[in-house]
Each structure stands twice: as C-alpha cells, then as structure tokens.
Design a protein around this motif. Structure first.
Motif, mmCIF file in Angstrom:
data_model
loop_
_atom_site.group_PDB
_atom_site.id
_atom_site.type_symbol
_atom_site.label_atom_id
_atom_site.label_comp_id
_atom_site.label_asym_id
_atom_site.label_seq_id
_atom_site.Cartn_x
_atom_site.Cartn_y
_atom_site.Cartn_z
ATOM 1 N N ASN A 72 0.995 -1.428 0.041
ATOM 2 C CA ASN A 72 -0.081 -0.077 -0.013
ATOM 3 C C ASN A 72 0.840 1.220 0.139
ATOM 4 O OD1 ASN A 72 -2.563 -1.589 -0.078
ATOM 5 N ND2 ASN A 72 -2.523 -1.455 2.128
ATOM 6 N N VAL A 73 1.995 1.112 0.728
ATOM 7 C CA VAL A 73 2.825 2.320 0.718
ATOM 8 C C VAL A 73 3.162 2.791 -0.885
ATOM 9 C CG1 VAL A 73 5.282 3.506 1.366
ATOM 10 C CG2 VAL A 73 3.915 1.887 2.950
ATOM 11 N N LYS A 74 3.541 1.596 -1.628
ATOM 12 C CA LYS A 74 3.966 1.814 -2.990
ATOM 13 C C LYS A 74 2.825 1.959 -3.778
ATOM 14 C CE LYS A 74 8.647 -0.258 -2.490
ATOM 15 N NZ LYS A 74 9.471 -1.335 -3.072
ATOM 16 N N ARG A 75 1.527 1.858 -3.317
ATOM 17 C CA ARG A 75 0.265 1.678 -4.204
ATOM 18 C C ARG A 75 0.448 0.929 -5.446
ATOM 19 N NH1 ARG A 75 1.743 7.452 -4.095
ATOM 20 N NH2 ARG A 75 2.111 7.341 -6.317
ATOM 21 N N SER A 76 1.053 -0.327 -4.947
ATOM 22 C CA SER A 76 1.111 -1.312 -5.944
ATOM 23 C C SER A 76 0.752 -2.677 -5.480
ATOM 24 C CB SER A 76 2.614 -1.514 -6.287
ATOM 25 O OG SER A 76 3.144 -0.524 -6.973
ATOM 26 N N VAL A 77 0.344 -3.457 -6.494
ATOM 27 C CA VAL A 77 -0.134 -4.995 -6.623
ATOM 28 C C VAL A 77 0.849 -5.780 -7.408
ATOM 29 C CG1 VAL A 77 -2.011 -6.448 -6.526
ATOM 30 C CG2 VAL A 77 -2.355 -4.170 -6.191
ATOM 31 N N TYR A 78 0.954 -7.201 -7.012
ATOM 32 C CA TYR A 78 1.921 -7.791 -7.567
ATOM 33 C C TYR A 78 1.447 -9.539 -7.830
ATOM 34 C CZ TYR A 78 5.015 -4.160 -5.849
ATOM 35 O OH TYR A 78 5.786 -3.031 -5.545
ATOM 36 N N LEU A 79 1.558 -9.941 -8.878
ATOM 37 C CA LEU A 79 1.246 -11.220 -9.229
ATOM 38 C C LEU A 79 2.499 -12.023 -9.512
ATOM 39 C CD1 LEU A 79 -1.056 -13.032 -9.248
ATOM 40 C CD2 LEU A 79 -1.265 -12.737 -11.758
#
Length: 113
Positions: A72-79
């Motif tokens: 959430n700090v980087k405003r990112s989601v990963y797969l």
C-alpha cells in the motif's frame, strides 16, 4: 480518477516464472484488489484477490502457482506467476474488486511450449 499501469509481462517458456506489477496513481489502501486476465476471444476473468486486511484468494486454475501481494505504501499490487502454462497466455490487468477504476492497458504474457 485513479490510473492503473501494469508491467512485467513478456515471453516465457512453459514452466517458467514472471512477476507482474500494477502501479496506481493514488492510494489503494482502502480497496480490495484483484488481478484479472483476458485471453483473445474470451471474457475477462478474476484470478486472484488481495483484500484490504491482507486475505488472499485464487481461482482454481492458478491456485498453487500464482501469488498475489500488495504494497500500500508503493500503491502497488503484484502477481508472482510460477510454473506458467500455455493456457496462461493472456493480457493481465489489475483493478479493485468492485472495478472502481478504468482498466489500464494491461501487460501481455506469451507462453512458448
């Protein structure tokens, strides 16, 4: 309006791995997020969910092979995609589970067997 930018796709051999990233222009902390994919001629499908409180859930077709995570700090989601199979070839997208925002351009995964 939040913009979503997916990256990390490419050409991979069957059995290989890729790590996809999705960057949002604003905070995603209050949203349950998902990774979706769409193969040519097919409907877009939800593959993996990462809720606000950290829970994850997967479609049967990718369970045990794909791992969703979020920062959430980087405003990112990963797969993280492991043991990729030919049927995984598609364009991959992220969005909230309520499809709150416009779709990004996605990132294409091509699989060679």
């Amino acid at each position: 309006q939040v913009q979503l930018v997916e990256s990390g796709g490419g050409l991979v051999q069957a059995g290989g791995s890729l790590r996809l990233s999705c960057a949002a222009t604003e905070s995603i902390a209050d949203f349950d997020m998902g990774w979706y994919r769409q193969a040519p001629g097919q409907a877009r499908e939800l593959l993996a969910r990462a809720t606000r409180d950290g829970a994850t859930n997967y479609a049967g077709s990718v369970k045990g092979r794909f791992t969703i995570s979020r920062d959430n700090v980087k405003r990112s989601v990963y797969l993280q995609m492991d043991n990729i199979q030919p049927d995984d070839a598609a364009t991959y997208y992220c969005n909230s589970l309520k499809l709150t925002w416009n779709w990004g351009r996605g990132t294409r995964v091509t699989v060679s067997s």
